[in-house]
Design an enzyme around this catalytic site. Sequence first.
Site, PDB file in Angstrom:
ATOM      1  N   GLY A  55      -8.253  -7.689  -5.915  1.00  0.00           N
ATOM      2  CA  GLY A  55      -8.436  -7.683  -7.365  1.00  0.00           C
ATOM      3  C   GLY A  55      -8.853  -9.019  -7.960  1.00  0.00           C
ATOM      4  O   GLY A  55      -9.563  -9.071  -8.961  1.00  0.00           O
ATOM      5  N   GLU A 110      -4.269 -15.067  -9.998  1.00  0.00           N
ATOM      6  CA  GLU A 110      -3.891 -13.647 -10.054  1.00  0.00           C
ATOM      7  C   GLU A 110      -4.800 -12.875 -10.995  1.00  0.00           C
ATOM      8  O   GLU A 110      -5.236 -13.405 -12.008  1.00  0.00           O
ATOM      9  CB  GLU A 110      -2.445 -13.531 -10.576  1.00  0.00           C
ATOM     10  N   ASP A 111      -5.052 -11.635 -10.661  1.00  0.00           N
ATOM     11  CA  ASP A 111      -5.873 -10.805 -11.546  1.00  0.00           C
ATOM     12  C   ASP A 111      -5.062 -10.354 -12.762  1.00  0.00           C
ATOM     13  O   ASP A 111      -5.365 -10.707 -13.884  1.00  0.00           O
ATOM     14  CB  ASP A 111      -6.482  -9.613 -10.788  1.00  0.00           C
ATOM     15  N   ASP A 114       1.409  -7.108 -14.263  1.00  0.00           N
ATOM     16  CA  ASP A 114       1.853  -5.865 -14.885  1.00  0.00           C
ATOM     17  C   ASP A 114       3.380  -5.921 -14.956  1.00  0.00           C
ATOM     18  O   ASP A 114       3.943  -6.549 -15.853  1.00  0.00           O
ATOM     19  CB  ASP A 114       1.322  -4.696 -14.045  1.00  0.00           C
ATOM     20  N   VAL A 164      -6.081  -0.659 -16.711  1.00  0.00           N
ATOM     21  CA  VAL A 164      -7.436  -1.165 -16.945  1.00  0.00           C
ATOM     22  C   VAL A 164      -8.182  -1.354 -15.628  1.00  0.00           C
ATOM     23  O   VAL A 164      -7.563  -1.552 -14.578  1.00  0.00           O
ATOM     24  CB  VAL A 164      -7.394  -2.510 -17.712  1.00  0.00           C
TER      25      VAL A 164
HETATM   26  P1  IMP Z   1       2.752  -5.799 -10.780  1.00  0.00           P
HETATM   27  O1  IMP Z   1       3.500  -6.089  -9.500  1.00  0.00           O
HETATM   28  O2  IMP Z   1       3.278  -4.555 -11.461  1.00  0.00           O
HETATM   29  O3  IMP Z   1       2.703  -6.972 -11.713  1.00  0.00           O
HETATM   30  O4  IMP Z   1       1.288  -5.367 -10.387  1.00  0.00           O
HETATM   31  C1  IMP Z   1       0.399  -6.304  -9.933  1.00  0.00           C
HETATM   32  C2  IMP Z   1      -0.746  -5.711  -9.180  1.00  0.00           C
HETATM   33  O5  IMP Z   1      -0.940  -4.304  -9.434  1.00  0.00           O
HETATM   34  C3  IMP Z   1      -2.013  -6.393  -9.645  1.00  0.00           C
HETATM   35  O6  IMP Z   1      -2.260  -7.551  -8.887  1.00  0.00           O
HETATM   36  C4  IMP Z   1      -3.047  -5.312  -9.472  1.00  0.00           C
HETATM   37  O7  IMP Z   1      -3.557  -5.327  -8.169  1.00  0.00           O
HETATM   38  C5  IMP Z   1      -2.299  -4.033  -9.711  1.00  0.00           C
HETATM   39  N1  IMP Z   1      -2.422  -3.613 -11.120  1.00  0.00           N
HETATM   40  C6  IMP Z   1      -1.482  -3.705 -12.089  1.00  0.00           C
HETATM   41  N2  IMP Z   1      -1.937  -3.237 -13.263  1.00  0.00           N
HETATM   42  C7  IMP Z   1      -3.217  -2.849 -13.028  1.00  0.00           C
HETATM   43  C8  IMP Z   1      -4.244  -2.275 -13.864  1.00  0.00           C
HETATM   44  O8  IMP Z   1      -4.094  -2.040 -15.079  1.00  0.00           O
HETATM   45  N3  IMP Z   1      -5.435  -2.014 -13.252  1.00  0.00           N
HETATM   46  C9  IMP Z   1      -5.661  -2.247 -11.935  1.00  0.00           C
HETATM   47  N4  IMP Z   1      -4.747  -2.801 -11.130  1.00  0.00           N
HETATM   48  C10 IMP Z   1      -3.523  -3.088 -11.665  1.00  0.00           C
HETATM   49 MG    MG Z   2      -3.878  -7.399  -7.142  1.00  0.00          MG
END
Ligand code: IMP
Ligand code: MG
Length: 191
Positions: A55, A110-111, A114, A164
């Site tokens: 990502g 980081e992309d 979330d 997104v």
């Molecule tokens: P977290 O652990 O919930 O913060 O998620 C982080 C990872 O989930 C990111 O690095 C993305 O790869 C993926 N991710 C979270 N939200 C999105 C989104 O809205 N679109 C696409 N990938 C997402």
């Molecule tokens: Mg990611």
Amino acid sequence: MPLGSTRHVHPDEDPSLGAVVVTDEQLRARIAELGVEISADYAGRELLLVAVLKGAVMFMADLSRSIDLSVEMDFMAVSSYGSATKTSGVVRIVKDLDVDLAGRDVLIVEDVVDSGLTLNYLRKNLAGRNPASLEVCALFLKEGIQQVEPDLRYVGFRIPDQFVVGYGLDVAERYRTLPDLRVYVGGSDRK
Ligand code: IMP
Ligand code: MG
């Protein structure tokens, strides 16, 4: 266009895509600003940029070129258990870094943050490798949904809590090459 066709549909005509959240011009301008800020903060030091595949690839490519310092890049790949659009917080390293972090100034690229669970895991894991410094630059931060305020040195854009795609972000490997960030409305496995 028949369903399942591999032909390219223009994003504006794709029923799975919603509004543009961040335009490509906004991305360019903000990433240039981040580059200036990071260049000033790390002046005289050698920066190691670490991105998580896949990502953050677009962001890594653009951010690294907007930093006016000698930078090194490294990549790792993780897989998180959970559905396609929701993280479980359980992360497994699929491809580790090539370089040793000991004594290095490390910036995680980081992309999107979330739940913050992936980053939380990553930060702890990389901190254990004795870098001289460890900071995070996140392009997108979904607002108000993290249980613990994420420790981010740099944030590109604060965005609402919506799924997104584009500019590296995918759903089931699709839409990474969109130039802008758009709401994903289609599909069955979303929040
Ligand atoms: P977290 O652990 O919930 O913060 O998620 C982080 C990872 O989930 C990111 O690095 C993305 O790869 C993926 N991710 C979270 N939200 C999105 C989104 O809205 N679109 C696409 N990938 C997402
Ligand atoms: Mg990611």
